[in-house]
Scaffold this active site. Structure first.
Site, PDB file in Angstrom:
ATOM      1  N   ILE A  14       1.300  -1.135   0.081  1.00 25.50           N
ATOM      2  CA  ILE A  14       0.252  -0.039   0.285  1.00 25.50           C
ATOM      3  C   ILE A  14       0.616   1.038  -0.118  1.00 25.50           C
ATOM      4  CG2 ILE A  14      -2.232   1.429   1.504  1.00 25.50           C
ATOM      5  CD1 ILE A  14      -2.655  -1.645   2.360  1.00 25.50           C
ATOM      6  N   ASN A  37       9.617  -6.655   4.526  1.00 26.77           N
ATOM      7  CA  ASN A  37       8.408  -7.524   3.136  1.00 26.77           C
ATOM      8  C   ASN A  37       8.862  -6.695   2.715  1.00 26.77           C
ATOM      9  OD1 ASN A  37       7.011  -9.612   2.862  1.00 26.77           O
ATOM     10  ND2 ASN A  37       5.470  -8.104   3.025  1.00 26.77           N
ATOM     11  N   SER A 126      -7.179  -0.581  10.298  1.00 26.44           N
ATOM     12  CA  SER A 126      -8.085  -1.688   9.618  1.00 26.44           C
ATOM     13  C   SER A 126      -8.941  -1.713  10.082  1.00 26.44           C
ATOM     14  CB  SER A 126      -6.712  -3.219  10.308  1.00 26.44           C
ATOM     15  OG  SER A 126      -7.650  -4.378   9.795  1.00 26.44           O
ATOM     16  N   TYR A 151      -2.081  -9.019  16.060  1.00 30.57           N
ATOM     17  CA  TYR A 151      -2.100  -7.824  14.436  1.00 30.57           C
ATOM     18  C   TYR A 151      -3.070  -7.086  14.988  1.00 30.57           C
ATOM     19  CZ  TYR A 151      -3.040  -5.794  10.872  1.00 30.57           C
ATOM     20  OH  TYR A 151      -3.321  -5.033   9.152  1.00 30.57           O
ATOM     21  N   LYS A 155      -2.856  -3.238  16.222  1.00 32.58           N
ATOM     22  CA  LYS A 155      -3.799  -1.556  15.676  1.00 32.58           C
ATOM     23  C   LYS A 155      -4.656  -0.919  16.874  1.00 32.58           C
ATOM     24  CE  LYS A 155      -1.589  -2.438  11.351  1.00 32.58           C
ATOM     25  NZ  LYS A 155      -0.803  -0.976  10.940  1.00 32.58           N
ATOM     26  N   ASP A 297     -11.891 -16.434  11.153  1.00 34.35           N
ATOM     27  CA  ASP A 297     -12.662 -15.727  10.471  1.00 34.35           C
ATOM     28  C   ASP A 297     -14.021 -15.530  10.640  1.00 34.35           C
ATOM     29  OD1 ASP A 297     -10.495 -16.080   8.268  1.00 34.35           O
ATOM     30  OD2 ASP A 297     -11.581 -17.139   6.460  1.00 34.35           O
TER      31      ASP A 297
HETATM   32  P1  NAD Z   1       3.346  -4.645   4.107  1.00 37.25           P
HETATM   33  O1  NAD Z   1       3.710  -5.522   4.358  1.00 37.25           O
HETATM   34  O2  NAD Z   1       3.446  -4.896   1.504  1.00 37.25           O
HETATM   35  O3  NAD Z   1       4.354  -3.326   3.462  1.00 37.25           O
HETATM   36  C1  NAD Z   1       5.006  -2.567   5.017  1.00 37.25           C
HETATM   37  C2  NAD Z   1       6.435  -2.065   4.416  1.00 37.25           C
HETATM   38  O4  NAD Z   1       6.827  -2.602   5.681  1.00 37.25           O
HETATM   39  C3  NAD Z   1       7.044  -3.149   3.842  1.00 37.25           C
HETATM   40  O5  NAD Z   1       7.448  -3.052   2.970  1.00 37.25           O
HETATM   41  C4  NAD Z   1       7.744  -4.262   5.597  1.00 37.25           C
HETATM   42  O6  NAD Z   1       9.149  -3.710   4.278  1.00 37.25           O
HETATM   43  C5  NAD Z   1       8.610  -2.209   5.513  1.00 37.25           C
HETATM   44  N1  NAD Z   1       8.851  -2.586   7.416  1.00 37.25           N
HETATM   45  C6  NAD Z   1       7.807  -3.237   8.215  1.00 37.25           C
HETATM   46  N2  NAD Z   1       8.061  -2.855   9.589  1.00 37.25           N
HETATM   47  C7  NAD Z   1       8.818  -2.001   9.584  1.00 37.25           C
HETATM   48  C8  NAD Z   1       9.796  -1.501  10.472  1.00 37.25           C
HETATM   49  N3  NAD Z   1       9.785  -2.165  11.405  1.00 37.25           N
HETATM   50  N4  NAD Z   1      11.060  -0.159   9.540  1.00 37.25           N
HETATM   51  C9  NAD Z   1      10.528   0.062   9.000  1.00 37.25           C
HETATM   52  N5  NAD Z   1       9.983  -0.824   7.753  1.00 37.25           N
HETATM   53  C10 NAD Z   1       8.985  -1.506   7.906  1.00 37.25           C
HETATM   54  O7  NAD Z   1       1.991  -4.118   3.875  1.00 37.25           O
HETATM   55  P2  NAD Z   1       0.652  -3.346   3.407  1.00 37.25           P
HETATM   56  O8  NAD Z   1      -0.460  -4.266   2.591  1.00 37.25           O
HETATM   57  O9  NAD Z   1       1.809  -2.556   2.169  1.00 37.25           O
HETATM   58  O10 NAD Z   1       0.343  -2.750   4.481  1.00 37.25           O
HETATM   59  C11 NAD Z   1       0.620  -1.263   5.537  1.00 37.25           C
HETATM   60  C12 NAD Z   1      -0.223  -1.482   6.301  1.00 37.25           C
HETATM   61  O11 NAD Z   1      -1.619  -1.440   6.293  1.00 37.25           O
HETATM   62  C13 NAD Z   1       0.221  -2.399   8.062  1.00 37.25           C
HETATM   63  O12 NAD Z   1       0.469  -1.428   8.375  1.00 37.25           O
HETATM   64  C14 NAD Z   1      -0.610  -2.838   7.321  1.00 37.25           C
HETATM   65  O13 NAD Z   1      -0.874  -3.222   8.815  1.00 37.25           O
HETATM   66  C15 NAD Z   1      -1.840  -2.164   6.809  1.00 37.25           C
HETATM   67  N6  NAD Z   1      -3.344  -2.557   6.587  1.00 37.25           N
HETATM   68  C16 NAD Z   1      -2.799  -3.478   5.533  1.00 37.25           C
HETATM   69  C17 NAD Z   1      -3.719  -3.874   5.159  1.00 37.25           C
HETATM   70  C18 NAD Z   1      -4.022  -5.069   3.474  1.00 37.25           C
HETATM   71  O14 NAD Z   1      -4.848  -6.185   3.942  1.00 37.25           O
HETATM   72  N7  NAD Z   1      -2.811  -5.017   3.289  1.00 37.25           N
HETATM   73  C19 NAD Z   1      -5.321  -4.047   6.078  1.00 37.25           C
HETATM   74  C20 NAD Z   1      -5.271  -3.206   6.816  1.00 37.25           C
HETATM   75  C21 NAD Z   1      -4.520  -2.167   6.786  1.00 37.25           C
HETATM   76  C1  WQD Z   2     -10.866 -12.811   2.261  1.00 44.77           C
HETATM   77  C2  WQD Z   2     -12.201 -13.230   2.767  1.00 44.77           C
HETATM   78  C3  WQD Z   2     -11.483 -16.114   3.837  1.00 44.77           C
HETATM   79  C4  WQD Z   2      -7.900 -17.114   1.395  1.00 44.77           C
HETATM   80  C5  WQD Z   2      -7.036 -10.313   6.376  1.00 44.77           C
HETATM   81  C6  WQD Z   2      -6.879  -9.467   7.580  1.00 44.77           C
HETATM   82  C7  WQD Z   2      -6.999  -8.723   8.163  1.00 44.77           C
HETATM   83  C8  WQD Z   2      -7.066  -7.185   6.791  1.00 44.77           C
HETATM   84  C9  WQD Z   2      -7.220  -7.647   5.438  1.00 44.77           C
HETATM   85  C10 WQD Z   2      -4.756  -6.009   7.671  1.00 44.77           C
HETATM   86  C11 WQD Z   2     -12.162 -14.615   3.597  1.00 44.77           C
HETATM   87  C12 WQD Z   2     -11.762 -16.207   2.192  1.00 44.77           C
HETATM   88  C13 WQD Z   2      -9.225 -16.476   2.315  1.00 44.77           C
HETATM   89  C14 WQD Z   2      -8.534 -18.244   0.488  1.00 44.77           C
HETATM   90  C15 WQD Z   2     -10.187 -18.370   0.802  1.00 44.77           C
HETATM   91  N1  WQD Z   2      -5.469  -7.207   7.018  1.00 44.77           N
HETATM   92  N2  WQD Z   2      -9.951 -16.953   1.610  1.00 44.77           N
HETATM   93  N3  WQD Z   2      -9.166 -18.889   0.864  1.00 44.77           N
HETATM   94  O1  WQD Z   2      -9.647 -12.270   6.595  1.00 44.77           O
HETATM   95  O2  WQD Z   2     -10.723 -10.520   5.444  1.00 44.77           O
HETATM   96  O3  WQD Z   2      -8.397 -10.212   5.889  1.00 44.77           O
HETATM   97  O4  WQD Z   2      -6.465  -9.481   5.991  1.00 44.77           O
HETATM   98  O5  WQD Z   2      -5.427  -5.784   8.126  1.00 44.77           O
HETATM   99  O6  WQD Z   2      -7.014  -7.990   9.001  1.00 44.77           O
HETATM  100  O7  WQD Z   2      -7.722 -10.444   8.753  1.00 44.77           O
HETATM  101  O8  WQD Z   2      -9.157 -11.375   4.463  1.00 44.77           O
HETATM  102  O9  WQD Z   2      -8.085 -11.905   2.058  1.00 44.77           O
HETATM  103  O10 WQD Z   2      -7.347 -13.680   3.742  1.00 44.77           O
HETATM  104  O11 WQD Z   2     -10.164 -13.073   3.126  1.00 44.77           O
HETATM  105  O12 WQD Z   2     -11.485 -18.813   1.161  1.00 44.77           O
HETATM  106  O13 WQD Z   2      -6.944 -18.634   0.382  1.00 44.77           O
HETATM  107  O14 WQD Z   2     -11.649 -15.167   1.128  1.00 44.77           O
HETATM  108  O15 WQD Z   2     -11.893 -16.663   4.176  1.00 44.77           O
HETATM  109  O16 WQD Z   2     -13.572 -14.943   3.738  1.00 44.77           O
HETATM  110  P1  WQD Z   2      -9.091 -11.418   5.796  1.00 44.77           P
HETATM  111  P2  WQD Z   2      -8.589 -12.392   3.127  1.00 44.77           P
END
Ligand code: NAD
Ligand code: WQD
Length: 341
Positions: A14, A37, A126, A151, A155, A297
């Site tokens: 993101i 990551n 989140s 996790y 948050k 879930d």
């Molecule tokens: P991502 O893992 O792709 O990106 C996170 C980045 O942070 C990575 O590049 C990693 O190398 C870096 N990082 C981690 N720990 C670090 C540290 N201690 N110091 C410096 N860099 C560090 O994840 P993303 O999907 O891009 O998520 C970004 C943010 O959004 C995260 O905080 C995540 O919890 C939050 N978020 C993600 C989702 C999702 O589903 N992807 C949903 C809700 C919230």
């Molecule tokens: C979506 C749907 C699964 C994989 C997670 C974290 C949440 C946030 C976003 C960071 C669900 C189903 C999934 C698979 C499946 N992350 N599924 N087979 O669980 O909604 O959210 O990511 O903040 O905190 O919990 O996302 O993409 O894992 O699942 O059937 O192989 O797909 O059961 O219904 P989720 P997801």
């Protein structure tokens, strides 16, 4: 006004899309990422699309001396904090690592900002903070619940820390953004999601099955109380999400203190609807089987995005076809993620 934005985690999924959006809007960007990551290739590609590069500092948000140096050497006006760990199952196995990275990391960052006199902060939260029992759709007026895993609790802890900080000093302007399910990729096909190992999330799993890296999708649960028995989520295109960050940053001009906005589409889709939409966009049949439910879930949830529309002038523009098209374009062009290049 042109900002200099410190983007922690900007080499991740993101963060890289938001870095691109910031550059395209004319802002200067400083990325701080420890690459646990993330990929420097993501930033090279961001530079290619934007026509100019973010500055990159390899380092950790928990490194107080480094943060002090960054703020001393650069005219940072705002911080977007993406850096953190995000794998739910891993957080259950390694809670200390998650609290250290996500909570202690945010604390160190806020301390450094306070010392440097930088008070504008955008935080990646989140929808998981709403917990298991909230009524659907989730609005910001819905009380937060108890997240089901470390996790999610990390948050919520940071949200509370930020609320206390805003209470303590009126100079803080904080945007807590609660993301629903981010998916998709930039439409250039150059940047996207590059999970390490077997993906935990649905859409990267689907695209990796489609390119033949994985055999079939296991649909976690076919007996939920939903229209087709499979789980329902609010999937949001990552480019819309990035745009939401820009809007939130700009809105901090009018909004003081601690503010929270949901970033979702307001529309829920089931796993099987996602499979069909992917098949339509890719022209491929996706092998899947119904498997047992995944522990932790929730059956279904989606956002009420009205507050972001009202206060940020933001809403998600891209629908399921665009999410699928862009995720598929990215996966096909980069079958091994950034390692393909
Ligand atoms: P991502 O893992 O792709 O990106 C996170 C980045 O942070 C990575 O590049 C990693 O190398 C870096 N990082 C981690 N720990 C670090 C540290 N201690 N110091 C410096 N860099 C560090 O994840 P993303 O999907 O891009 O998520 C970004 C943010 O959004 C995260 O905080 C995540 O919890 C939050 N978020 C993600 C989702 C999702 O589903 N992807 C949903 C809700 C919230
Ligand atoms: C979506 C749907 C699964 C994989 C997670 C974290 C949440 C946030 C976003 C960071 C669900 C189903 C999934 C698979 C499946 N992350 N599924 N087979 O669980 O909604 O959210 O990511 O903040 O905190 O919990 O996302 O993409 O894992 O699942 O059937 O192989 O797909 O059961 O219904 P989720 P997801």
């Amino acid at each position: 006004m042109t900002e200099t934005v410190l983007v922690t985690g900007g080499a991740g999924y993101i963060g890289s899309h938001t870095t691109l959006a910031l550059l395209q809007a004319g802002h200067d960007v400083l990325v701080l990422d420890n690459l646990c990551n993330g990929s420097p290739e993501a930033l090279r590609r961001v530079a290619r699309v934007a026509g100019r590069a973010p500055r990159f500092i390899e380092g950790d948000v928990r490194d107080a001396a480094l943060l002090a140096r960054v703020f001393a050497e650069h005219p940072v006006t705002a911080v977007m904090h993406f850096a953190g760990l995000k794998a739910v199952g891993e957080s259950v196995r390694e809670p200390l690592r998650y609290y250290d990275n996500n909570v202690a990391g945010s604390l160190a960052l806020c301390q450094a900002m306070q010392s440097a006199g930088v008070h504008r902060f955008v935080f990646s939260s989140s929808a998981t903070v709403y917990g298991e029992h909230a009524p659907i759709p989730y609005s910001e007026a819905t009380p937060v619940g108890r997240p089901t895993n470390p996790y999610g609790r990390s948050k919520l802890m940071v949200e509370d820390l930020l609320a206390d900080l805003a209470q303590s000093d009126p100079r803080w302007r904080i945007a807590v953004l609660r993301y629903f399910n981010p998916v998709g990729a930039h439409e250039s096909g150059l940047i996207g999601e590059d999970p390490s190992g077997i993906p935990n999330n649905l859409l990267p799993y689907i695209t990796q099955v489609a390119v033949g890296k994985l055999r079939e999708l296991a649909v976690f649960g076919g007996d939920y109380p939903t229209p087709d028995g499979t789980g329902v989520r609010d999937y949001i295109h990552v480019v819309d999400l990035a745009d939401g960050h820009l809007k939130a940053l700009h809105a901090l001009g009018q909004h003081t203190g601690w503010n929270v906005w949901n970033l979702g589409t307001g529309q829920g889709y089931s796993v099987l609807q996602m499979v069909r939409a992917f098949e339509d966009a890719s022209g491929r049949r996706l092998p899947y089987r119904i498997a047992p439910r995944r522990a932790g879930d929730i059956a279904q949830y989606w956002s009420d995005p009205a507050k972001a529309q009202r206060e940020l002038g933001w809403h998600a523009r891209r629908g399921l076809p665009e999410m699928m098209r862009d995720a598929w374009r990215w996966q096909q062009a980069n079958p091994q993620g950034y390692a393909s290049s």
